[in-house]
Each structure stands twice: as structure tokens, then as C-alpha cells.
Motif scaffolding. Structure first.
Motif, PDB file in Angstrom:
ATOM      1  N   GLY A 112       0.813  -1.314   0.071  1.00 54.01           N
ATOM      2  CA  GLY A 112      -0.022  -0.059   0.201  1.00 54.01           C
ATOM      3  C   GLY A 112       0.987   1.261  -0.028  1.00 54.01           C
ATOM      4  N   ALA A 113       1.913   1.352   0.690  1.00 52.34           N
ATOM      5  CA  ALA A 113       2.731   2.358   0.934  1.00 52.34           C
ATOM      6  C   ALA A 113       3.610   2.689  -0.748  1.00 52.34           C
ATOM      7  N   ARG A 147       2.175   1.908  -3.540  1.00 51.47           N
ATOM      8  CA  ARG A 147       1.057   2.512  -4.375  1.00 51.47           C
ATOM      9  C   ARG A 147       0.708   3.790  -4.233  1.00 51.47           C
ATOM     10  N   ARG A 148       0.735   4.374  -2.758  1.00 50.17           N
ATOM     11  CA  ARG A 148       0.581   5.834  -2.738  1.00 50.17           C
ATOM     12  C   ARG A 148       1.867   6.442  -2.811  1.00 50.17           C
ATOM     13  N   ASN A 150       1.174   6.909  -6.812  1.00 48.52           N
ATOM     14  CA  ASN A 150       0.441   7.782  -6.958  1.00 48.52           C
ATOM     15  C   ASN A 150       0.987   9.264  -6.768  1.00 48.52           C
ATOM     16  N   ASP A 151       1.407   9.469  -5.579  1.00 44.56           N
ATOM     17  CA  ASP A 151       2.059  10.712  -5.490  1.00 44.56           C
ATOM     18  C   ASP A 151       3.241  11.165  -6.639  1.00 44.56           C
TER      19      ASP A 151
END
Length: 115
Positions: free
Chosen positions: A85-86, A88-89, A92-93
Motif C-alpha cells: 500500500g505504501a 502504491r501511495r 500515485n504521489d
């Protein structure tokens, strides 16, 4: 939760040290405490002293493994443990921050409004 974690850590360290000590004092022939001091079955521990050390080693091993799993379970963090999840974040950022990788249609629209 911190108190439980500290108590489990103390139990973990003590059980590890005792386990090392008990394994080191055991005789390789399985005589246990009775054979270690040169006596036979006339020692206070009798001929079943190997079973005492074996049982004590088993109990310490169970305590050690249980405390290790309990420490791992208590100290797990939801935010730090979510590696996927980190990632993916961060992706995206990074995609939002990279202005040179934006859609060309959006860039032309921005140039038209600027003129």
C-alpha cells in the motif's frame, strides 16, 4: 500496551538465557544432572534426572517460542507493515508530481488558457 510489551520482552530474554544455560549443562549421553556430578542412580535426582532436564528444556522452548510470537504480534504496525500500500501511495504521489509525464491534451489546454 507498552507495559505488556516490556514484560514479554523480559520473559523472552530470561527464557532465552535459561534455555541456553540448560542446553549447555546437559550431558551429551543423556544422564542429566545425575551423571554430570559423577553419580549414578544414588544421586538426589535419581536415574530420571534426564527426564527432568528434558521436560524443563521443552517448557522453556515453549515459553520462548510463545513469547517470540506474542512480541511479534503485539509490535506489528498497520501503517508500517503495509509495504504494498505504501508503494502504491508513493507511485500515485510521484505520478501527480511529475508534470512532464502529464497527458499532452492537458498541457495544450493549459497553454491556451495562459495566452
Amino acid at each position: 500496551m507498552v507495559v505488556v510489551s516490556v514484560l514479554l520482552m523480559v520473559l523472552f530474554v530470561i527464557s532465552a538465557l535459561l534455555l541456553i544455560f540448560i542446553v549447555l549443562i546437559q550431558d551429551d549421553q543423556g544422564d542429566g544432572l545425575g551423571g554430570m556430578f559423577g553419580g549414578g542412580s544414588s544421586t538426589p535426582f535419581g536415574s530420571r534426572s534426564g527426564n527432568i532436564l528434558t521436560r524443563f528444556t521443552s517448557v522453556l522452548g515453549i515459553i520462548f517460542m510463545t513469547s517470540a510470537f506474542a512480541l511479534a504480534w503485539i509490535n506489528v504496525s498497520d501503517t508500517e507493515g503495509d509495504v504494498e500500500g505504501a508503494a502504491r501511495r508513493m507511485a500515485n504521489d510521484a505520478a501527480q508530481a511529475e508534470w512532464w509525464n502529464q497527458n499532452p491534451d492537458q498541457g495544450e489546454a493549459n497553454q491556451d488558457t495562459a495566452e
